[in-house]
Write an enzyme that holds these catalytic residues in place. Structure first.
Site, short mmCIF file in Angstrom:
data_model
loop_
_atom_site.label_atom_id
_atom_site.label_comp_id
_atom_site.label_asym_id
_atom_site.label_seq_id
_atom_site.Cartn_x
_atom_site.Cartn_y
_atom_site.Cartn_z
N GLY A 188 0.83 -1.19 0.00
CA GLY A 188 0.00 0.00 0.00
C GLY A 188 0.86 1.25 0.00
O GLY A 188 2.01 1.24 -0.46
N SER A 189 0.34 2.33 0.53
CA SER A 189 1.00 3.63 0.40
C SER A 189 2.27 3.80 1.20
O SER A 189 2.96 4.81 1.05
CB SER A 189 0.02 4.75 0.76
OG SER A 189 -0.95 4.89 -0.25
N THR A 190 2.62 2.83 2.09
CA THR A 190 3.93 2.93 2.71
C THR A 190 5.03 2.87 1.65
O THR A 190 6.13 3.38 1.85
CB THR A 190 4.14 1.80 3.74
OG1 THR A 190 3.90 0.53 3.11
CG2 THR A 190 3.21 1.95 4.92
N GLU A 197 -5.72 4.23 -0.51
CA GLU A 197 -5.68 3.78 -1.90
C GLU A 197 -6.99 3.22 -2.41
O GLU A 197 -7.77 2.65 -1.68
CB GLU A 197 -4.62 2.68 -2.05
CG GLU A 197 -3.20 3.12 -1.73
CD GLU A 197 -2.94 2.96 -0.25
OE1 GLU A 197 -2.63 4.00 0.35
OE2 GLU A 197 -3.04 1.88 0.28
#
Length: 783
Positions: A300-302, A772
């Site tokens: 994901g957005s990490t 997301e």
């Protein structure tokens, strides 16, 4: 006459010859045996020695696994197995099987009738009492002894014991109780180091087995296993375990994983998973996988922190440049921002980072970096290789890199999958001024008999994917994700400490490989954070898989309930204090590495000083002067922590209800008394009543319960009158459900529609939201 005489002489000669022949053969055999000392292949000396010599094995002890401070996490201890003598001809035997079964059955987990039948057998001298009577602890043995049942005896044998129960369980692993098999974790991975070599003792004895006056002893000394010291910090690990247990019980997620690392060295200070297990009860394990090293997920957005780093390093990132948020076309697919693709109009890239815009990072990859350059940074950050951490069963990543679509979606954390430990290793480059550090969990291995370390770990660089200047700028940008006006990481703010990090809401591939799971909260919510932001010492990664959230909660709720206390505790034990007002600065200065020496004070002065520093004093004794304290002067504590103060008077028992196991251990250490405990969680019962004098002899025994167990116990004790209220409430709910029967079910997207996460974001809300949304159409190669 002469003929007869001649015949007699002949027979005599023949007989003499035969006798002489047999004598010669016998003499030759005697000489052969005397010289060769062997008969039918068997050595006569060995046969004689075996008849008069006995050999006993000498047990070598399995090595102990310690934390970084020398606290035992896995050790060999003595255990006890109970058995019963039932032969009536023996003086000490079971006299009343029925009564003995009634008293004993609850303590060994055997049905009373079955036990009575066992104790009533005839023509037996003794009987074993089943699995529940094996490998008993000292407190369990003492509980049976208190029954004072004639005929109950014990034998002593070693077993493997894990004193902290559910504690870094997937890191430690376990052996079976008698240590004949090492089945998981470091216990298995380092078995060659931990496993001992047994010796033996041989001596001569008489026919009755009594050693001779000159027994001619031969000793082959056993070799104990080597001791292993980990980088795990028990203080940090304890907070991590407690926070994860709370979240697990509150939100019932599918799984949780968390890693705490020293940003400068790569040392793993804490690591845990849920579901977890108590290694002392290994028969009930349901999860054998250490998710941190053996499970890969789409991050994901990490992942955006590494895409950002690549863009800054390549000189193509302009935070003030604007772009149109909302949607972005890649080949035949469309990328959408997490607010149903509406976006926030034309915004700059810095705001896109704070809002965790997928469109921003897809554009960075495809329009600024290019797919080839982006994947070169995937290589540089170590995502194509395992980290080589010293834990077993590390798995590798799965990277989708066939076309621009793969590059675009990998840039914001979809399509490609990595292990949490790969993400943590990569994050050390951002935290550590560009130098990426290899993670490790074994600090050293020590051979006690030779008094030397056979292995000593050293921090090891895993590469330099970015420059120190880039790392500094990335940290500044990530700090705005937590503190900025539009930041999705606001729930991860810690008073007085600047945190840099990135939130993540990863999608989960369906079991049949047809796409992603859809529905509310069908995501992995995560956060990768480092602090202090200007020069990080600690990295904490937390991922919570599919928690059960109520309508008002976002995915950050369970994640922050783990991240925040763990980061605070970790920084405290790294002697990093929050930057707050003068009063609080004094507290952390006084309770940092130079903890106050309370032994120079009176009891009243010590209490007042401790309270002024934000500590909770626990005074043990009725005297006027403080004789000792824990933690000792010079050790690191944090505000709100207990400080145990021993006076010169008689020791009085405090009320331990609600204490953590760490507090209980400190208390027992202060009094130099053994501590015995059952369960996990917090103290619910104690063997010495509060306000009672603490006896000089004996152990402190406590029972621990988790918060969920406490709630269940409280619910069971509620008055029956409350049940009627609950029934009335249930009737009302049923009426409401009946009234809603005609409502239509939520429609699912049809083929070709843009699939969105079931998330909502309030622009005015202070809490973060999941970021997301998946692709409109997800090609098979990106799954």
């Amino acid at each position: 006459m002469a003929a007869r005489k001649k015949s007699t002489i002949m027979r005599a000669l023949i007989l003499l010859g035969i006798v002489s022949l047999f004598f010669m053969i016998f003499a030759a055999r005697v000489v052969y045996v005397q010289v060769g000392k062997e008969v039918k292949g068997q050595d006569l000396e060995e046969m004689a020695e075996s008849r008069w010599t006995t050999t006993q094995p000498l047990h070598g002890e399995r090595g102990t696994i310690y934390d970084r401070g020398g606290e035992a996490l896995a050790e060999e201890v003595q255990s006890f197995t109970a058995f019963a003598i039932i032969d009536e001809d023996y003086e000490d035997h079971i006299e009343d099987p029925a009564q003995a079964a009634s008293d004993l059955s609850p303590l060994i987990n055997m049905e009373e009738e079955e036990l009575e039948n066992l104790l009533s057998q005839e023509d037996r001298f003794q009987v074993e009492l089943g699995s529940g009577a094996k490998y008993l602890s000292l407190s369990e043995k003492e509980a049976i002894e208190e029954l004072d049942i004639n005929g109950i005896q014990f034998i002593t044998e070693p077993k493997r014991y894990y004193p902290n129960q559910t504690f870094a369980s997937h890191v430690l692993g376990f052996t079976n109780r008698d240590m004949t098999e090492s089945l998981m974790g470091l216990e298995r991975g380092l078995n060659d180091n931990l496993e001992p070599e047994d010796g033996e003792l041989s001596y001569e004895r008489n026919r009755q087995g009594v050693p001779l006056l000159d027994p001619n002893e031969i000793i082959d000394e056993p070799e104990d296993g080597e001791d292993v010291y980990l980088t795990i910090d028990s203080n940090i690990q304890t907070v991590l375990e407690q926070a994860m247990t709370e979240v697990d019980e509150t939100y019932s997620p599918n799984k949780i994983t968390a890693v705490v690392a020293n940003a400068k060295t790569g040392e793993i200070l804490g690591m845990s998973n849920r579901p977890s297990f108590n290694p002392n009860e290994y028969e009930s394990i349901t999860n054998y996988t250490n998710f941190a090293v053996s499970d890969r997920i789409e991050p994901g957005s990490t992942m955006k922190m590494f895409t950002l780093a690549a863009a800054i390093e390549e000189g193509v990132y302009d935070g003030e440049e604007t772009y149109q948020s909302g949607r972005y076309e890649i080949l035949d697919s469309r990328i959408s921002d997490h607010n149903n693709g509406e976006g926030w109009g034309e915004i700059d890239f810095d705001e896109g980072l704070q809002r965790s815009s997928n469109v921003a990072f897809a554009k960075l990859v495809l329009e600024k970096l290019g797919a080839d350059t982006f994947f070169s940074y995937i290589d540089a950050f170590g995502f194509r290789d395992i980290t080589g951490i010293d834990l077993p069963n590390e798995t590798n990543s799965s990277i989708a890199d066939s076309d621009d679509l793969d590059a675009g979606v990998s840039g914001f954390g979809q399509a490609s999958a990595y292990t949490p430990i790969q993400l943590v290793q990569a994050a050390t480059a951002i935290a550590n001024d560009g130098e990426m550090m290899k993670p490790y969990v074994v600090d050293r291995i020590h051979n006690e008999q030779e008094d030397k370390n056979t292995y000593t770990a050293e921090p090891e660089s895993a590469g330099n994917p970015i420059s120190a200047e880039t790392a500094k700028e990335v940290r500044e940008k990530l700090e705005t994700v937590v503190s900025g006006e539009y930041g999705t990481g606001k729930p991860y703010q810690i008073d007085g400490i600047d945190v840099a990090g990135k939130t993540g809401t990863a999608q989960i591939s369906s079991d049949d490989g047809s796409g992603y799971l859809s529905g509310e909260n069908e995501n992995i919510f995560s956060f990768m954070g480092m602090a202090p932001a200007d020069d990080p010492s600690i990295i904490v990664y937390v991922a919570v898989d599919r928690p059960e959230l109520d309508g008002s909660e976002s995915g950050s709720a369970p994640v922050s309930q783990i991240f925040n206390p763990v980061m605070k505790q970790s920084l405290s034990y790294m002697n990093i204090a929050p930057e707050t007002d003068v009063e609080n600065d004094e507290v952390f200065e006084e309770t940092g590495i130079d903890t106050v020496n309370f032994t120079e004070m009176t009891t009243q002065q010590a209490q007042e000083k401790a309270e002024s520093l934000g500590l909770v004093p626990v005074v043990v004794g009725a005297g006027n002067d403080i004789e000792s304290q824990l933690p000792e002067s010079g050790n690191n504590v944090i505000a709100g922590e207990k400080i145990f103060l021993r006076t010169n008077g008689e020791a009085i028992m405090p009320d331990m209800t609600g204490w953590s196991i760490r507090d209980a251990k400190r208390f027992s250490e202060l009094l130099d008394k053994p501590l015995r405990f059952e369960g996990s969680g917090y103290v619910s019962e104690q063997n010495i009543d509060p306000e009672a004098a603490i006896p000089d002899k004996g152990a402190i025994t406590i029972t621990l319960m988790t918060p969920a167990e406490m709630r269940e116990e409280e619910a069971a004790e509620e008055e029956p009158a409350e049940e009627s209220e609950e029934n009335a409430s249930e009737d009302a709910e049923e009426t409401q459900e009946d009234a809603s029967d005609g409502e239509t079910e939520e429609e699912t997207p049809e083929e070709g529609e843009e699939i969105q996460d079931n998330e909502e974001e309030s622009e005015a809300a202070e809490e973060t939201v999941p970021e997301e949304a998946p692709l409109e159409e997800e090609p098979a190669e990106t799954e």
